[in-house]
Write a protein that holds these residues in place. Sequence first.
Motif, PDB file in Angstrom:
ATOM      1  N   UNK A  91       0.723  -1.217   0.020  1.00 14.14           N
ATOM      2  CA  UNK A  91      -0.091   0.023  -0.170  1.00 14.14           C
ATOM      3  C   UNK A  91       0.743   1.308   0.082  1.00 14.14           C
ATOM      4  N   UNK A  92       2.120   1.449   0.718  1.00 17.96           N
ATOM      5  CA  UNK A  92       2.692   2.589   0.853  1.00 17.96           C
ATOM      6  C   UNK A  92       3.990   2.601   0.037  1.00 17.96           C
ATOM      7  N   UNK A  93       4.232   1.619  -0.867  1.00 15.90           N
ATOM      8  CA  UNK A  93       5.414   1.906  -1.829  1.00 15.90           C
ATOM      9  C   UNK A  93       4.911   0.994  -3.082  1.00 15.90           C
ATOM     10  N   UNK A  94       5.810   1.344  -4.376  1.00 13.42           N
ATOM     11  CA  UNK A  94       5.400   0.774  -5.481  1.00 13.42           C
ATOM     12  C   UNK A  94       6.849   0.312  -5.850  1.00 13.42           C
ATOM     13  N   UNK A  95       7.018  -0.892  -6.367  1.00 14.84           N
ATOM     14  CA  UNK A  95       8.277  -1.377  -6.929  1.00 14.84           C
ATOM     15  C   UNK A  95       8.489  -0.184  -8.123  1.00 14.84           C
ATOM     16  N   UNK A  96       9.581   0.137  -8.383  1.00 19.68           N
ATOM     17  CA  UNK A  96      10.134   1.082  -9.581  1.00 19.68           C
ATOM     18  C   UNK A  96       9.731   0.507 -10.766  1.00 19.68           C
ATOM     19  N   UNK A  97      10.312  -0.941 -10.727  1.00 21.91           N
ATOM     20  CA  UNK A  97      10.112  -1.888 -12.036  1.00 21.91           C
ATOM     21  C   UNK A  97       8.682  -1.942 -12.176  1.00 21.91           C
ATOM     22  N   UNK A  98       7.966  -1.898 -11.430  1.00 23.58           N
ATOM     23  CA  UNK A  98       6.418  -2.082 -11.948  1.00 23.58           C
ATOM     24  C   UNK A  98       6.212  -0.711 -12.852  1.00 23.58           C
ATOM     25  N   UNK A  99       6.463   0.285 -12.302  1.00 21.03           N
ATOM     26  CA  UNK A  99       6.115   1.496 -12.790  1.00 21.03           C
ATOM     27  C   UNK A  99       6.841   1.861 -14.119  1.00 21.03           C
ATOM     28  N   UNK A 100       7.967   1.321 -14.279  1.00 21.89           N
ATOM     29  CA  UNK A 100       8.684   1.535 -15.533  1.00 21.89           C
ATOM     30  C   UNK A 100       7.994   0.455 -16.527  1.00 21.89           C
ATOM     31  N   UNK A 101       7.456  -0.614 -16.155  1.00 24.29           N
ATOM     32  CA  UNK A 101       6.705  -1.407 -16.968  1.00 24.29           C
ATOM     33  C   UNK A 101       5.267  -0.894 -17.546  1.00 24.29           C
ATOM     34  N   UNK A 102       4.695   0.031 -16.613  1.00 24.32           N
ATOM     35  CA  UNK A 102       3.588   0.554 -16.990  1.00 24.32           C
ATOM     36  C   UNK A 102       3.726   1.632 -17.935  1.00 24.32           C
ATOM     37  N   UNK A 103       4.786   2.300 -17.893  1.00 28.84           N
ATOM     38  CA  UNK A 103       5.200   3.404 -18.584  1.00 28.84           C
ATOM     39  C   UNK A 103       6.043   2.810 -20.111  1.00 28.84           C
ATOM     40  N   UNK A 104       6.264   1.676 -20.138  1.00 26.31           N
ATOM     41  CA  UNK A 104       6.893   1.122 -21.642  1.00 26.31           C
ATOM     42  C   UNK A 104       6.122   1.214 -22.471  1.00 26.31           C
ATOM     43  N   UNK A 105       6.482   2.097 -23.599  1.00 22.10           N
ATOM     44  CA  UNK A 105       5.664   2.311 -24.821  1.00 22.10           C
ATOM     45  C   UNK A 105       5.159   1.074 -25.526  1.00 22.10           C
ATOM     46  N   UNK A 106       5.918   0.129 -25.485  1.00 20.29           N
ATOM     47  CA  UNK A 106       5.636  -1.262 -26.180  1.00 20.29           C
ATOM     48  C   UNK A 106       4.550  -1.881 -25.797  1.00 20.29           C
ATOM     49  N   UNK A 107       4.040  -1.441 -24.514  1.00 21.88           N
ATOM     50  CA  UNK A 107       2.553  -2.402 -23.833  1.00 21.88           C
ATOM     51  C   UNK A 107       1.779  -1.231 -23.789  1.00 21.88           C
ATOM     52  N   UNK A 108       0.157  -1.784 -23.922  1.00 22.53           N
ATOM     53  CA  UNK A 108      -0.818  -1.019 -23.624  1.00 22.53           C
ATOM     54  C   UNK A 108      -1.536  -1.799 -22.379  1.00 22.53           C
ATOM     55  N   UNK A 109      -1.103  -1.267 -21.199  1.00 27.81           N
ATOM     56  CA  UNK A 109      -1.637  -2.077 -19.950  1.00 27.81           C
ATOM     57  C   UNK A 109      -3.152  -1.757 -19.767  1.00 27.81           C
ATOM     58  N   UNK A 110      -3.758  -2.973 -19.275  1.00 22.65           N
ATOM     59  CA  UNK A 110      -5.082  -2.932 -18.680  1.00 22.65           C
ATOM     60  C   UNK A 110      -5.301  -3.520 -17.382  1.00 22.65           C
ATOM     61  N   UNK A 111      -6.076  -3.069 -16.539  1.00 22.25           N
ATOM     62  CA  UNK A 111      -6.505  -3.464 -15.290  1.00 22.25           C
ATOM     63  C   UNK A 111      -7.490  -4.634 -15.443  1.00 22.25           C
ATOM     64  N   UNK A 112      -7.429  -5.942 -15.292  1.00 20.74           N
ATOM     65  CA  UNK A 112      -8.473  -6.783 -15.355  1.00 20.74           C
ATOM     66  C   UNK A 112      -9.413  -6.765 -14.170  1.00 20.74           C
ATOM     67  N   UNK A 113     -10.373  -6.365 -14.153  1.00 18.00           N
ATOM     68  CA  UNK A 113     -11.239  -5.989 -13.014  1.00 18.00           C
ATOM     69  C   UNK A 113     -12.844  -5.689 -13.285  1.00 18.00           C
ATOM     70  N   UNK A 114     -13.706  -6.134 -12.456  1.00 18.73           N
ATOM     71  CA  UNK A 114     -15.187  -5.690 -12.860  1.00 18.73           C
ATOM     72  C   UNK A 114     -15.303  -4.184 -13.054  1.00 18.73           C
TER      73      UNK A 114
END
Length: 229
Positions: A91-114
Amino acid sequence: MAASEDNAVQRLRQAAIARSTRPFLARGARVKRCAACQLALTACICEQRPEVHAEVSFCLLMHSLEPLKPTNTGRLIAECLPDTQAFVWARTEVDPALLALLADERYQPFVVFPGEYALASQQVCRELPKDSARRPLLIILDATWTQARKMFRKSPYLSDLPVLSLETAQLSRYRLRRSQREEHLCTVEVAAACLVLAGEELAAAQLNEYFELFSDAYLRAIRLRTSEE
């Protein structure tokens, strides 16, 4: 094909064990398990694991205990689909590698959730784009339903991403943990449903077959252990 121990969830598991000051005791903790598939040695399915190829990628955002649980099904995705990444949610911190992945222009992220839980500002999608130059990155929250709702609400870095809302009449076939609602799919079932939505029927079938193999082997090992006690 023998399962590789080098996958994203296995690395999280090893890191959690290395950090722990006392062992995590899951049910059946005394069972001697295969280091790769986490099943009892007598029920190992490593040689039967398929290598699945698809034009979508997965990212597992996992509750801290999930990588340690032998019943976790998110790791089945990581074992079968090489382009799967995994991160432990906090809750209080985010892995920088995750943020880098979400910002990677090769990908279009989607959150799978109702979609009913999406913010007013979030786009809700019922299907994946067919002509995008960016590879879909499907983010699955790997946790209990109560935990997943909390993770969804308390992850501001997900709030600007489109939500992929699955519409499926399928009831869960997961038999290793209890869920309050039959329509709540386990993590690997969610991934298989996403693959179908992406037009990856073969990949979905391979993943579902491996899931069934895993479930049968796990329950068979429990019955064998019970009969010997």
